[in-house]
Design a protein around this motif. Structure first.
Motif, PDB file in Angstrom:
ATOM      1  N   ILE A  33      37.952  -8.848  67.157  1.00 40.99           N
ATOM      2  CA  ILE A  33      38.684  -8.303  68.304  1.00 40.99           C
ATOM      3  C   ILE A  33      38.716  -6.783  68.181  1.00 40.99           C
ATOM      4  O   ILE A  33      38.976  -6.239  67.110  1.00 40.99           O
ATOM      5  CB  ILE A  33      40.110  -8.877  68.356  1.00 40.99           C
ATOM      6  CG1 ILE A  33      40.036 -10.385  68.618  1.00 40.99           C
ATOM      7  CG2 ILE A  33      40.931  -8.185  69.434  1.00 40.99           C
ATOM      8  CD1 ILE A  33      41.350 -11.093  68.431  1.00 40.99           C
ATOM      9  N   TYR A  79      43.038 -14.582  74.893  1.00 44.65           N
ATOM     10  CA  TYR A  79      41.891 -14.186  74.080  1.00 44.65           C
ATOM     11  C   TYR A  79      40.754 -15.194  74.223  1.00 44.65           C
ATOM     12  O   TYR A  79      39.570 -14.825  74.300  1.00 44.65           O
ATOM     13  CB  TYR A  79      42.288 -14.072  72.611  1.00 44.65           C
ATOM     14  CG  TYR A  79      43.119 -12.861  72.289  1.00 44.65           C
ATOM     15  CD1 TYR A  79      42.518 -11.661  71.900  1.00 44.65           C
ATOM     16  CD2 TYR A  79      44.508 -12.893  72.370  1.00 44.65           C
ATOM     17  CE1 TYR A  79      43.278 -10.544  71.609  1.00 44.65           C
ATOM     18  CE2 TYR A  79      45.272 -11.781  72.080  1.00 44.65           C
ATOM     19  CZ  TYR A  79      44.659 -10.604  71.696  1.00 44.65           C
ATOM     20  OH  TYR A  79      45.412  -9.491  71.417  1.00 44.65           O
ATOM     21  N   ILE A 133      42.250  -7.883  77.890  1.00 49.33           N
ATOM     22  CA  ILE A 133      41.599  -8.013  76.581  1.00 49.33           C
ATOM     23  C   ILE A 133      40.086  -7.839  76.711  1.00 49.33           C
ATOM     24  O   ILE A 133      39.449  -7.138  75.910  1.00 49.33           O
ATOM     25  CB  ILE A 133      41.943  -9.385  75.974  1.00 49.33           C
ATOM     26  CG1 ILE A 133      43.434  -9.437  75.623  1.00 49.33           C
ATOM     27  CG2 ILE A 133      41.089  -9.674  74.741  1.00 49.33           C
ATOM     28  CD1 ILE A 133      43.975 -10.824  75.414  1.00 49.33           C
TER      29      ILE A 133
END
Length: 562
Positions: A110, A31, A73
């Motif tokens: 996110i 991330y 991601i």
């Protein structure tokens, strides 16, 4: 300062060898790496929605090969989540969503995209998750069966950052199904799951960088009216078309995500070339001969380099056509499918061959090739499985519902091959009908090959138009012909002996400039494989944990900087 140079200053990118660290730490680091890439590119909402050159450049940057989890991601965040929410916010003047979009662009929040279900993968149009309109105007989001749980999106709380998701569900109004709609749902606050939402962490995929993939279900989660990311709740007369338009960003991902495979092809061919150049075997009179001097080594290595150059030209042609609003949207999606089919096939095949040509060294993840292959297996399925995309496209082309752009070189062997394969499938369809068992038996198995054939022809045309070195184009052409040599012989285009001469001539002409072309791909910065140079290998061995009769010596783990 370039994007890559800015990323080089980050400690996050100082090591690609994560095998000695915990999977949970690797997943969290992914991330942070994704966030760092996003910060370096600093894309705006308009970049994402308008698909500006910066958007495509980010996907084509070899830095995305550094960590497949970070790439996953990043692409979910920017293409699927921001792309979907941003487009709907723009079309419906939803200014209330702008602060959220800003947080998503900066990775303060996110974002996830929940379409696929455990029991409904490629047939997402039949998904079972429901969103029922209640009397007070709110919605009840529910997972009615275990098969309806959302599969894959990493929904586990991480880094203390809140997570939201675009969740596709069957809209129900007064017990009537009104079609699939997207809903914006708060998933967790970065530490705890929101009420009514349960996620189960899946085991990490073998051979690839770990992502917190999970299975997520909803138990009567109450959503406000504004959670609906659609302009109405009425049943549409063109429900299937509307569904495809709502998941348009998946089509964008079909093309953009495939650009990552381009970079893996360049990196793998660079590694295999320099390994083959420095690796020697015994020759006459106690001499040492580089294994690159053998034709059995040259063919897979040179072919991989040729594929990298030709498909790079194809990527630019594909983006140009995909962005052309004057083309039928089905054709634009078809171009993305052709690019994905041709590029992923070449990249995966080369990864296997090059890994084998590196011998035992090719089995280790620290030499990159085998790990990149594992990541490409995921790309081949993500944003539409290649086989299913190919069946849909090939069937519509065979039925004449639309066609791909015509060849710039209609007399080329690859153009003739494309025309011949399509005609062969059309003849079978005319004979048996496209809804018959014979069609399913005889034609469907040819669909992916047909789409790859179209892709190779477009790639050839693009390479010729861009002035890719003729020797590389000749190697690429020979490689494609070899895959279906029987057709070319049967059609009278070429004999087996003539083909052998063609391949030998192409390899011979390319051999003197191959190192120049390998260096021209400019991927050295992204290569950490110890086998590419003596210095790298010595540093790698010196960093290994050592056991001897005197003592056990633990040295620092191998650290390779960009």
């Amino acid at each position: 300062m370039s994007v890559t140079e800015r990323l080089r200053t980050s400690e996050l990118f100082k090591s690609s060898n994560a095998s000695h660290s915990s999977a949970s730490w690797q997943a969290e680091r992914a991330y942070l790496r994704a966030s760092a890439i996003a910060e370096a590119y600093a894309l705006s909402l308009d970049d994402v929605l308008s698909l500006t050159p910066g958007f495509w450049d980010m996907h084509a940057d070899p830095i995305l090969c550094w960590d497949g989890a970070a790439t996953t991601i990043l692409i979910i965040q920017y293409n699927l989540t921001i792309g979907t929410v941003g487009r709907l916010a723009e079309n419906q003047n939803r200014e209330d969503l702008l602060p959220l979009l800003d947080d998503l662009l900066r990775f303060r929040t996110i974002g996830q995209f929940c379409l696929t279900e455990v029991g409904h993968g490629l047939d997402a149009v039949n998904l079972e998750t429901t969103a029922t309109l209640l009397e007070d105007g709110t919605f009840d989001l529910h997972t009615p069966t275990p098969a309806a749980a959302k599969f894959m999106p990493p929904m586990v709380p991480v880094l203390g950052r809140p997570c939201v998701a675009v969740v596709f569900a069957q809209l129900i109004v007064g017990k009537e199904k009104r079609g699939i709609r997207p809903f914006l749902v708060n998933i967790n606050d970065g530490r705890h799951m929101c009420s009514g939402i349960t996620t189960k962490l899946l085991p990490h995929r073998n051979g690839s960088f770990p992502v917190n993939h999970s299975i997520t279900s909803f138990r009567h989660v109450r959503l406000p009216r504004g959670a609906l990311l659609a302009d109405d709740i009425e049943k549409s007369p063109s429900e299937h078309f509307d569904f495809l338009m709502r998941i348009w960003r998946v089509s964008v991902g079909t093309l953009s995500l495939s650009l990552v495979a381009m970079s893996t092809l360049k990196i793998a061919s660079h590694i295999a070339f320099f390994y083959s150049k420095r690796r020697t075997v015994g020759g006459p009179e106690n001499s040492r001969i580089p294994i690159l001097s053998f034709r059995t080594q040259q063919i897979p290595v040179f072919t991989a380099v040729a594929r990298a150059y030709v498909l790079d030209a194809f990527s630019r042609r594909a983006i140009q056509l995909f962005m052309d609003d004057s083309l039928d949207i089905r054709v634009r999606h078809g171009i993305a499918t052709c690019f994905k089919a041709a590029t992923l096939h070449c990249a995966q095949e080369s990864a296997i061959l090059l890994s084998e040509r590196c011998g035992a060294q090719g089995l280790f993840g620290h030499n990159q090739i085998v790990t990149q292959y594992s990541e490409m297996r995921g790309i081949a399925i993500a944003e539409g499985d290649i086989l299913v995309l190919s069946i849909r496209l090939a069937t519509e082309l065979i039925l004449g519902r639309y066609s791909m752009p015509h060849s710039d070189n209609s007399r080329s062997l690859l153009s003739k091959h494309e025309v011949g394969i399509i005609a062969e499938c059309q003849s079978l369809t005319t004979q048996y009908g496209h809804r018959s068992e014979e069609f399913a038996t005889r034609v469907l198995p040819k669909c992916q090959f047909l789409v790859e054939t179209i892709g190779h022809r477009i790639a050839y045309d693009a390479a010729v138009a861009e002035g890719v070195p003729t020797s590389l184009i000749a190697i690429y052409e020979a490689d494609v012909i070899k895959k279906d040599l029987a057709w070319f012989v049967e059609d009278g285009c070429i004999s087996r002996a003539t083909f052998d001469d063609m391949e030998v001539d192409a390899i011979n002409k390319a051999s003197h400039q191959m190192e120049e072309w390998v260096n021209g791909m400019k991927t050295r910065t992204y290569v950490t494989a110890p086998i590419t140079s003596a210095d790298r290998w010595d540093d790698f061995v010196a960093g290994l944990e050592t056991f001897s009769s005197v003592r056990r010596e633990r040295r620092p783990l191998f650290r390779a900087s960009l």
